[in-house]
Design a protein around this motif. Sequence first.
Motif, PDB file in Angstrom:
ATOM      1  N   THR A   1     -53.995   4.900  -4.600  1.00  0.00           N
ATOM      2  CA  THR A   1     -54.770   4.682  -5.809  1.00  0.00           C
ATOM      3  C   THR A   1     -56.203   5.026  -5.443  1.00  0.00           C
ATOM      4  N   GLY A   2     -56.968   5.415  -6.444  1.00  0.00           N
ATOM      5  CA  GLY A   2     -58.349   5.774  -6.196  1.00  0.00           C
ATOM      6  C   GLY A   2     -59.102   5.969  -7.483  1.00  0.00           C
ATOM      7  N   PHE A   3     -60.266   6.599  -7.380  1.00  0.00           N
ATOM      8  CA  PHE A   3     -61.109   6.858  -8.545  1.00  0.00           C
ATOM      9  C   PHE A   3     -61.610   8.289  -8.500  1.00  0.00           C
ATOM     10  N   LEU A   4     -61.562   8.946  -9.653  1.00  0.00           N
ATOM     11  CA  LEU A   4     -62.087  10.291  -9.826  1.00  0.00           C
ATOM     12  C   LEU A   4     -63.396  10.157 -10.592  1.00  0.00           C
ATOM     13  N   SER A   5     -64.502  10.570  -9.984  1.00  0.00           N
ATOM     14  CA  SER A   5     -65.816  10.448 -10.613  1.00  0.00           C
ATOM     15  C   SER A   5     -66.184  11.743 -11.312  1.00  0.00           C
ATOM     16  N   SER A   6     -66.573  11.614 -12.568  1.00  0.00           N
ATOM     17  CA  SER A   6     -67.018  12.769 -13.341  1.00  0.00           C
ATOM     18  C   SER A   6     -68.062  12.303 -14.343  1.00  0.00           C
TER      19      SER A   6
ATOM     20  N   THR B   1     -60.159  18.657   4.023  1.00  0.00           N
ATOM     21  CA  THR B   1     -60.035  18.528   5.472  1.00  0.00           C
ATOM     22  C   THR B   1     -60.124  17.039   5.771  1.00  0.00           C
ATOM     23  N   LEU B   2     -59.112  16.534   6.448  1.00  0.00           N
ATOM     24  CA  LEU B   2     -59.031  15.115   6.763  1.00  0.00           C
ATOM     25  C   LEU B   2     -59.879  14.773   7.979  1.00  0.00           C
ATOM     26  N   PRO B   3     -60.130  13.492   8.216  1.00  0.00           N
ATOM     27  CA  PRO B   3     -60.983  13.095   9.347  1.00  0.00           C
ATOM     28  C   PRO B   3     -60.547  13.662  10.700  1.00  0.00           C
ATOM     29  N   ASP B   4     -59.238  13.917  10.871  1.00  0.00           N
ATOM     30  CA  ASP B   4     -58.782  14.454  12.159  1.00  0.00           C
ATOM     31  C   ASP B   4     -58.875  15.983  12.219  1.00  0.00           C
ATOM     32  N   GLY B   5     -59.434  16.608  11.147  1.00  0.00           N
ATOM     33  CA  GLY B   5     -59.614  18.054  11.125  1.00  0.00           C
ATOM     34  C   GLY B   5     -58.466  18.824  10.513  1.00  0.00           C
ATOM     35  N   SER B   6     -57.373  18.160  10.172  1.00  0.00           N
ATOM     36  CA  SER B   6     -56.231  18.849   9.565  1.00  0.00           C
ATOM     37  C   SER B   6     -56.463  19.040   8.065  1.00  0.00           C
ATOM     38  N   ALA B   7     -55.782  20.040   7.517  1.00  0.00           N
ATOM     39  CA  ALA B   7     -55.885  20.328   6.088  1.00  0.00           C
ATOM     40  C   ALA B   7     -54.797  19.576   5.339  1.00  0.00           C
ATOM     41  N   ALA B   8     -55.110  19.184   4.109  1.00  0.00           N
ATOM     42  CA  ALA B   8     -54.136  18.490   3.272  1.00  0.00           C
ATOM     43  C   ALA B   8     -54.297  18.943   1.825  1.00  0.00           C
ATOM     44  N   ILE B   9     -53.208  18.920   1.092  1.00  0.00           N
ATOM     45  CA  ILE B   9     -53.248  19.202  -0.341  1.00  0.00           C
ATOM     46  C   ILE B   9     -52.766  17.962  -1.078  1.00  0.00           C
ATOM     47  N   TYR B  10     -53.218  17.826  -2.325  1.00  0.00           N
ATOM     48  CA  TYR B  10     -52.888  16.615  -3.074  1.00  0.00           C
ATOM     49  C   TYR B  10     -52.899  16.910  -4.569  1.00  0.00           C
ATOM     50  N   GLY B  11     -52.171  16.085  -5.317  1.00  0.00           N
ATOM     51  CA  GLY B  11     -52.172  16.113  -6.777  1.00  0.00           C
ATOM     52  C   GLY B  11     -52.865  14.864  -7.282  1.00  0.00           C
ATOM     53  N   ILE B  12     -53.541  14.996  -8.419  1.00  0.00           N
ATOM     54  CA  ILE B  12     -54.272  13.870  -9.009  1.00  0.00           C
ATOM     55  C   ILE B  12     -53.641  13.559 -10.367  1.00  0.00           C
ATOM     56  N   TYR B  13     -53.268  12.284 -10.552  1.00  0.00           N
ATOM     57  CA  TYR B  13     -52.545  11.855 -11.752  1.00  0.00           C
ATOM     58  C   TYR B  13     -53.184  10.610 -12.361  1.00  0.00           C
ATOM     59  N   GLU B  14     -52.866  10.382 -13.630  1.00  0.00           N
ATOM     60  CA  GLU B  14     -53.157   9.115 -14.285  1.00  0.00           C
ATOM     61  C   GLU B  14     -52.576   8.002 -13.407  1.00  0.00           C
ATOM     62  N   ARG B  15     -53.258   6.877 -13.318  1.00  0.00           N
ATOM     63  CA  ARG B  15     -52.757   5.783 -12.466  1.00  0.00           C
ATOM     64  C   ARG B  15     -51.743   4.939 -13.237  1.00  0.00           C
TER      65      ARG B  15
ATOM     66  N   PRO C   1     -46.048  11.635 -24.116  1.00  0.00           N
ATOM     67  CA  PRO C   1     -46.124  10.238 -23.681  1.00  0.00           C
ATOM     68  C   PRO C   1     -45.280   9.926 -22.435  1.00  0.00           C
ATOM     69  N   ASN C   2     -44.226  10.691 -22.197  1.00  0.00           N
ATOM     70  CA  ASN C   2     -43.342  10.395 -21.075  1.00  0.00           C
ATOM     71  C   ASN C   2     -43.568  11.305 -19.875  1.00  0.00           C
ATOM     72  N   LEU C   3     -44.763  11.893 -19.817  1.00  0.00           N
ATOM     73  CA  LEU C   3     -45.230  12.641 -18.644  1.00  0.00           C
ATOM     74  C   LEU C   3     -46.543  12.010 -18.226  1.00  0.00           C
ATOM     75  N   LEU C   4     -46.649  11.622 -16.969  1.00  0.00           N
ATOM     76  CA  LEU C   4     -47.900  11.072 -16.478  1.00  0.00           C
ATOM     77  C   LEU C   4     -48.942  12.181 -16.524  1.00  0.00           C
ATOM     78  N   ARG C   5     -50.099  11.883 -17.058  1.00  0.00           N
ATOM     79  CA  ARG C   5     -51.148  12.893 -17.180  1.00  0.00           C
ATOM     80  C   ARG C   5     -51.551  13.399 -15.805  1.00  0.00           C
ATOM     81  N   CYS C   6     -51.684  14.705 -15.696  1.00  0.00           N
ATOM     82  CA  CYS C   6     -52.085  15.352 -14.445  1.00  0.00           C
ATOM     83  C   CYS C   6     -53.516  15.858 -14.583  1.00  0.00           C
ATOM     84  N   PHE C   7     -54.341  15.564 -13.599  1.00  0.00           N
ATOM     85  CA  PHE C   7     -55.738  16.007 -13.608  1.00  0.00           C
ATOM     86  C   PHE C   7     -55.966  17.217 -12.714  1.00  0.00           C
ATOM     87  N   GLY C   8     -54.910  17.692 -12.028  1.00  0.00           N
ATOM     88  CA  GLY C   8     -55.047  18.867 -11.186  1.00  0.00           C
ATOM     89  C   GLY C   8     -54.660  18.607  -9.747  1.00  0.00           C
TER      90      GLY C   8
END
Length: 178
Positions: free
Chosen positions: A34-39, A85-99, A73-80
Amino acid sequence: SSVVSSWRELEGYTLDSGLRLERMHSAAPSPVFTGFLSSDGVDTPVMVRFYPEDTETGSIYDRHREAQFLHHPNLLRCFGAGSTTLPDGSAAIYGIYERPQAFLADLLEERSFSASEASTLCEDVVAGLGFLHQNGLVYCNLDRSTVAHAGDRWALCDYSQLRPEGTGYAGETRRLMG
């Protein structure tokens, strides 16, 4: 295996895009936070799902970019989607959704559903799948961990395996179903 020694290390971490990770919800089958997207000074509560290292970055971006335009209504909203780059230097990909409030997998571990609750769950999931099928899309990732309760509804909540109808080949479809 994870891209960092422990996914919990990312609790409180801010990704390159200004997306703040708050708390890890689960580590399997893919890490969810869980987290927060600031805009524009507004913090929107979100869910962030990380994808395995071997996932094709381009296809994840494409699927999430397309999912941003799916409104039902039955699809969680997707924000993209994003990459970081993570703290250990590795790359990561992620999806952002309605909580969502809860995942089906978690609720099933806590208790049994009444006949009425099970009926509502099935109706909502079928409505979401029907909408996707009407739009020429196939949800290849139906699982207890990819269905969530949001507000007063059940919703599909992972677009990493969303495919246009009639694309791919039978071997890939069988692999996805496995």
